[in-house]
Design a protein around this motif. Structure first.
Motif, PDB file in Angstrom:
ATOM      1  N   ASP A  48     -65.755  13.414-134.248  1.00  0.00           N
ATOM      2  CA  ASP A  48     -65.063  14.004-133.106  1.00  0.00           C
ATOM      3  C   ASP A  48     -63.987  13.050-132.605  1.00  0.00           C
ATOM      4  N   VAL A  49     -63.031  13.598-131.870  1.00  0.00           N
ATOM      5  CA  VAL A  49     -62.007  12.768-131.232  1.00  0.00           C
ATOM      6  C   VAL A  49     -62.174  12.904-129.713  1.00  0.00           C
ATOM      7  N   LEU A  50     -63.135  12.138-129.177  1.00  0.00           N
ATOM      8  CA  LEU A  50     -63.337  12.068-127.737  1.00  0.00           C
ATOM      9  C   LEU A  50     -62.628  10.824-127.204  1.00  0.00           C
ATOM     10  N   GLU A  51     -62.632  10.657-125.889  1.00  0.00           N
ATOM     11  CA  GLU A  51     -61.886   9.550-125.297  1.00  0.00           C
ATOM     12  C   GLU A  51     -62.420   8.200-125.749  1.00  0.00           C
ATOM     13  N   PRO A  75     -55.483  27.270-127.913  1.00  0.00           N
ATOM     14  CA  PRO A  75     -54.134  26.970-127.433  1.00  0.00           C
ATOM     15  C   PRO A  75     -54.161  26.210-126.108  1.00  0.00           C
ATOM     16  N   LEU A  76     -53.321  25.173-125.998  1.00  0.00           N
ATOM     17  CA  LEU A  76     -53.231  24.413-124.761  1.00  0.00           C
ATOM     18  C   LEU A  76     -52.405  25.171-123.725  1.00  0.00           C
ATOM     19  N   LYS A  77     -52.874  25.177-122.485  1.00  0.00           N
ATOM     20  CA  LYS A  77     -52.107  25.755-121.388  1.00  0.00           C
ATOM     21  C   LYS A  77     -51.502  24.673-120.520  1.00  0.00           C
ATOM     22  N   GLN A  78     -52.079  23.472-120.584  1.00  0.00           N
ATOM     23  CA  GLN A  78     -51.538  22.339-119.824  1.00  0.00           C
ATOM     24  C   GLN A  78     -52.103  21.051-120.409  1.00  0.00           C
ATOM     25  N   ILE A  79     -51.397  19.953-120.167  1.00  0.00           N
ATOM     26  CA  ILE A  79     -51.914  18.626-120.495  1.00  0.00           C
ATOM     27  C   ILE A  79     -52.079  17.894-119.178  1.00  0.00           C
ATOM     28  N   ASN A  80     -53.265  17.985-118.638  1.00  0.00           N
ATOM     29  CA  ASN A  80     -53.574  17.428-117.319  1.00  0.00           C
ATOM     30  C   ASN A  80     -54.180  16.044-117.499  1.00  0.00           C
ATOM     31  N   LEU A  81     -53.466  15.022-117.050  1.00  0.00           N
ATOM     32  CA  LEU A  81     -53.926  13.650-117.255  1.00  0.00           C
ATOM     33  C   LEU A  81     -55.114  13.276-116.379  1.00  0.00           C
ATOM     34  N   ASP A  82     -55.519  14.182-115.488  1.00  0.00           N
ATOM     35  CA  ASP A  82     -56.721  13.950-114.692  1.00  0.00           C
ATOM     36  C   ASP A  82     -57.975  14.413-115.433  1.00  0.00           C
ATOM     37  N   THR A  83     -57.797  15.007-116.625  1.00  0.00           N
ATOM     38  CA  THR A  83     -58.936  15.451-117.441  1.00  0.00           C
ATOM     39  C   THR A  83     -59.068  14.565-118.669  1.00  0.00           C
ATOM     40  N   ALA A  84     -60.274  14.539-119.233  1.00  0.00           N
ATOM     41  CA  ALA A  84     -60.516  13.719-120.432  1.00  0.00           C
ATOM     42  C   ALA A  84     -59.637  14.179-121.591  1.00  0.00           C
ATOM     43  N   SER A  85     -59.506  15.502-121.776  1.00  0.00           N
ATOM     44  CA  SER A  85     -58.714  16.004-122.897  1.00  0.00           C
ATOM     45  C   SER A  85     -57.244  15.640-122.727  1.00  0.00           C
ATOM     46  N   GLN A  90     -52.613  11.854-124.167  1.00  0.00           N
ATOM     47  CA  GLN A  90     -51.686  10.837-123.655  1.00  0.00           C
ATOM     48  C   GLN A  90     -51.868   9.512-124.392  1.00  0.00           C
ATOM     49  N   LYS A  91     -53.102   9.078-124.563  1.00  0.00           N
ATOM     50  CA  LYS A  91     -53.366   7.796-125.229  1.00  0.00           C
ATOM     51  C   LYS A  91     -52.937   7.833-126.696  1.00  0.00           C
ATOM     52  N   LEU A  92     -53.190   8.948-127.346  1.00  0.00           N
ATOM     53  CA  LEU A  92     -52.792   9.070-128.750  1.00  0.00           C
ATOM     54  C   LEU A  92     -51.284   8.963-128.899  1.00  0.00           C
ATOM     55  N   MET A  93     -50.555   9.650-128.049  1.00  0.00           N
ATOM     56  CA  MET A  93     -49.095   9.623-128.111  1.00  0.00           C
ATOM     57  C   MET A  93     -48.554   8.241-127.730  1.00  0.00           C
ATOM     58  N   LYS A  94     -49.104   7.666-126.677  1.00  0.00           N
ATOM     59  CA  LYS A  94     -48.629   6.365-126.196  1.00  0.00           C
ATOM     60  C   LYS A  94     -48.807   5.276-127.229  1.00  0.00           C
ATOM     61  N   HIS A  95     -49.904   5.335-127.992  1.00  0.00           N
ATOM     62  CA  HIS A  95     -50.218   4.286-128.967  1.00  0.00           C
ATOM     63  C   HIS A  95     -49.882   4.703-130.400  1.00  0.00           C
ATOM     64  N   ASP A  96     -49.139   5.804-130.538  1.00  0.00           N
ATOM     65  CA  ASP A  96     -48.643   6.250-131.837  1.00  0.00           C
ATOM     66  C   ASP A  96     -49.774   6.398-132.857  1.00  0.00           C
ATOM     67  N   ILE A  97     -50.835   7.081-132.449  1.00  0.00           N
ATOM     68  CA  ILE A  97     -51.972   7.335-133.333  1.00  0.00           C
ATOM     69  C   ILE A  97     -51.934   8.802-133.755  1.00  0.00           C
ATOM     70  N   THR A  98     -51.885   9.026-135.039  1.00  0.00           N
ATOM     71  CA  THR A  98     -51.865  10.380-135.584  1.00  0.00           C
ATOM     72  C   THR A  98     -53.297  10.870-135.788  1.00  0.00           C
TER      73      THR A  98
END
Length: 373
Positions: A48-51, A75-85, A90-98
């Motif tokens: 799994d890809v959990l936090e 389908p994503l409806k929002q990317i809410n940084l107050d949630t784990a998902s 955010q972390k994946l994008m920030k650290h360039d992890i595919t």
């Protein structure tokens, strides 16, 4: 000197095993986040890809995560940084992890999750539990100079061509004469530009399955000495092997359902499980489907299973199986973690053939949501 490779090079090799075409239509497999067009030096395999998994990947300097369960399933409806998902993305994008996911395609693939679970439990003589299609046969015909016929047939046989039943390296060879004229701009292995050349050649005929086609053409081109390879790929009328989810087979000897449950707990490393049926009754024929398999109770019963091993069994479906005389063993969904070592082993073998400098690790983060008390 070992070379670096792109993530896409690794994924292309991986998809020769678990092609995306095997996945169910409702599934979301393949690239999830990031890009495959980047240099990759460290890969992490996870269920799994959990936090906590992403935090581990950041700490360990991972470039690419290969997961079994997709992180983008709906389908994503929002990317809410107050949630784990939201934080995960955010972390994946920030650290360039595919992130790449192989879900039902890895379940279905030969040697995939279903076969791994069967091997862990010692279930033999397996066949597909829930066929979805069949892996049809193709005849591969290649014209090879006589000097290279032996090395060529050995190379394609070692890669799995000509596998019929319990026989491997099955080929038919016919001698003949090939002719060709190298034109301007060519660099012929044999012959001279502008002149017709005649060569003693061998016509090599063998069979490969449809799922092997993408894998085999690069092998043919690499093993063949010619700049331009003459080959035929012909679909056959022979019925191929069924392809689908789950496996059903037999134990070496009948054992009690109680003993089988203890065997499952030990081999799949689970502290507890749920079971229906008479624990004293002997069982031998075992159906297995990793993940959530309650939709296929009837398949297991129809194929004569004594026991159906699957996860996420709900109350009424368990009752249905119990009433129809099918014992159910539910060790949970997390047993699919067996895929981590198998994917790691596969990738390391492929990386070795690439002479690449890539490290593959297995995630040590726990993603099992349940505690057993």
């Amino acid at each position: 000197m070992n070379k670096t490779v792109l993530a896409n090079d690794l994924i292309k090799a991986f998809e020769q095993w678990a092609s995306k075409s095997l996945a169910y239509d409702w599934d979301n497999v393949g690239l999830q986040v990031g890009t495959l067009n980047k240099k990759t030096q460290k890969v992490m395999v996870t269920l799994d890809v959990l936090e906590n998994v992403v935090d581990e990947a950041i700490t360990k300097g991972v470039d690419l995560i290969i997961a079994h369960h997709p992180i983008l399933f709906k389908p994503l409806k929002q990317i809410n940084l107050d949630t784990a998902s939201g934080r995960v993305i955010q972390k994946l994008m920030k650290h360039d992890i595919t992130v790449y996911a192989a879900h039902t395609n890895l379940d279905i693939a030969k040697g995939g999750v279903s076969d791994i679970l069967a091997d862990y439990l010692g279930v033999e003589d397996t066949e597909v539990l829930v066929p979805s299609t069949q892996d049809d046969w193709f005849k591969l015909i290649v014209y090879v100079p006589e000097s290279h016929a032996e090395s060529f047939t050995e190379a394609i046989g070692d890669a799995g061509a000509g596998h019929i039943g319990n026989y491997s390296h099955c080929v038919f060879q016919t001698k003949g004469t090939g002719s060709f004229k190298p034109l301007d701009g060519t660099d012929p292995y044999i012959g001279t530009q502008g002149e017709i050349e005649k060569v003693d050649e061998i016509k090599v005929e063998t069979i490969i399955s449809q799922s092997q086609v993408a894998k085999f053409l690069p092998i043919v081109f690499e093993a063949h000495p010619y700049e331009e390879v003459a080959y035929d790929l012909i679909p056959l009328g022979n019925k191929g092997e069924p392809v689908g989810a789950g496996r059903i087979g037999v134990l070496p000897e009948p054992i009690s359902l109680q003993s089988f449950c203890e065997h499952v707990k030990e081999r799949l490393d689970v502290p507890t499980l749920r079971v229906t049926g008479d624990l004293t009754k002997k069982v031998k024929k075992i159906a297995i489907l990793g993940g959530s398999g309650e939709d296929f109770i009837v398949n297991a019963k129809r194929m004569g299973a004594d026991v159906y091993v699957t996860g996420d069994m709900t109350f009424h479906e368990a009752q249905d199986a119990w009433q129809m005389g099918l014992n159910v063993v539910d060790p949970g969904h997390y047993v699919e973690k067996v895929m981590k070592k198998a994917v790691k082993d596969f990738l390391e073998k492929e990386i070795k053939t690439m002479d690449a400098s890539v490290e593959v690790i297995v995630s040590t983060s726990n993603t099992e949501p349940f505690q057993f008390i």
